[in-house]
Motif scaffolding. Structure first.
Motif, PDB file in Angstrom:
ATOM      1  N   UNK A 193      10.677 -19.102   2.472  1.00 46.33           N
ATOM      2  CA  UNK A 193      11.820 -19.362   3.346  1.00 46.33           C
ATOM      3  C   UNK A 193      12.471 -18.053   3.775  1.00 46.33           C
ATOM      4  N   UNK A 194      12.604 -17.122   2.830  1.00 47.03           N
ATOM      5  CA  UNK A 194      13.178 -15.812   3.166  1.00 47.03           C
ATOM      6  C   UNK A 194      12.302 -15.087   4.169  1.00 47.03           C
ATOM      7  N   UNK A 195      10.996 -15.139   3.961  1.00 41.10           N
ATOM      8  CA  UNK A 195      10.067 -14.489   4.890  1.00 41.10           C
ATOM      9  C   UNK A 195      10.147 -15.115   6.281  1.00 41.10           C
ATOM     10  N   UNK A 196      10.233 -16.429   6.339  1.00 42.09           N
ATOM     11  CA  UNK A 196      10.332 -17.106   7.635  1.00 42.09           C
ATOM     12  C   UNK A 196      11.615 -16.723   8.372  1.00 42.09           C
ATOM     13  N   UNK A 197      12.729 -16.674   7.630  1.00 35.15           N
ATOM     14  CA  UNK A 197      14.005 -16.307   8.256  1.00 35.15           C
ATOM     15  C   UNK A 197      13.957 -14.880   8.779  1.00 35.15           C
ATOM     16  N   UNK A 198      13.470 -13.961   7.954  1.00 40.21           N
ATOM     17  CA  UNK A 198      13.385 -12.550   8.370  1.00 40.21           C
ATOM     18  C   UNK A 198      12.447 -12.422   9.563  1.00 40.21           C
ATOM     19  N   UNK A 199      11.313 -13.112   9.512  1.00 37.85           N
ATOM     20  CA  UNK A 199      10.343 -13.059  10.613  1.00 37.85           C
ATOM     21  C   UNK A 199      10.982 -13.526  11.918  1.00 37.85           C
TER      22      UNK A 199
END
Length: 103
Positions: free
Chosen positions: A7-13
């Motif tokens: 989820x963190x990776x998706x948000x940052x992406x």
């Protein structure tokens, strides 16, 4: 934030997409919480061209204190008082814990 949290990776992406599309080669971490996810940002950005403004501000403060003879000798501890946070008492022994509402 866990480094392997999808989820963190998706948000940052998602937030980096327009920055990458614009061809940026450096990202300035302009908020106090961004260094907490620096690893995820670097991984998604594809390079480690990140500027931590908190660290740079601390370096500049040290330079100014030294330049003006206001830097401590380094032998005695300083005092950094914090007001107590909501739900804490005035006699809190650990002001940082109080500030972060950890008590």
């Amino acid at each position: 934030v866990k480094p392997d949290c999808e989820i963190s990776h998706l948000a940052v992406r998602e937030y980096l997409a327009p920055i990458l599309a614009a061809g940026a080669d450096t990202v300035i971490l302009g908020c106090t919480h961004y260094p907490l996810i620096r690893g995820i940002i670097a991984e998604e950005f594809g390079r480690d061209s990140l500027v931590n403004t908190g660290l740079e501000a601390a370096k500049e403060l040290k330079r100014l204190l030294t330049e003006n003879g206001a830097q401590g000798a380094g032998k005695e501890k300083g005092i950094l008082p914090f007001p107590p946070g909501p739900g804490t008492n005035e006699s809190s022994e650990d002001p940082l814990r109080s500030l972060l509402y950890l008590q």
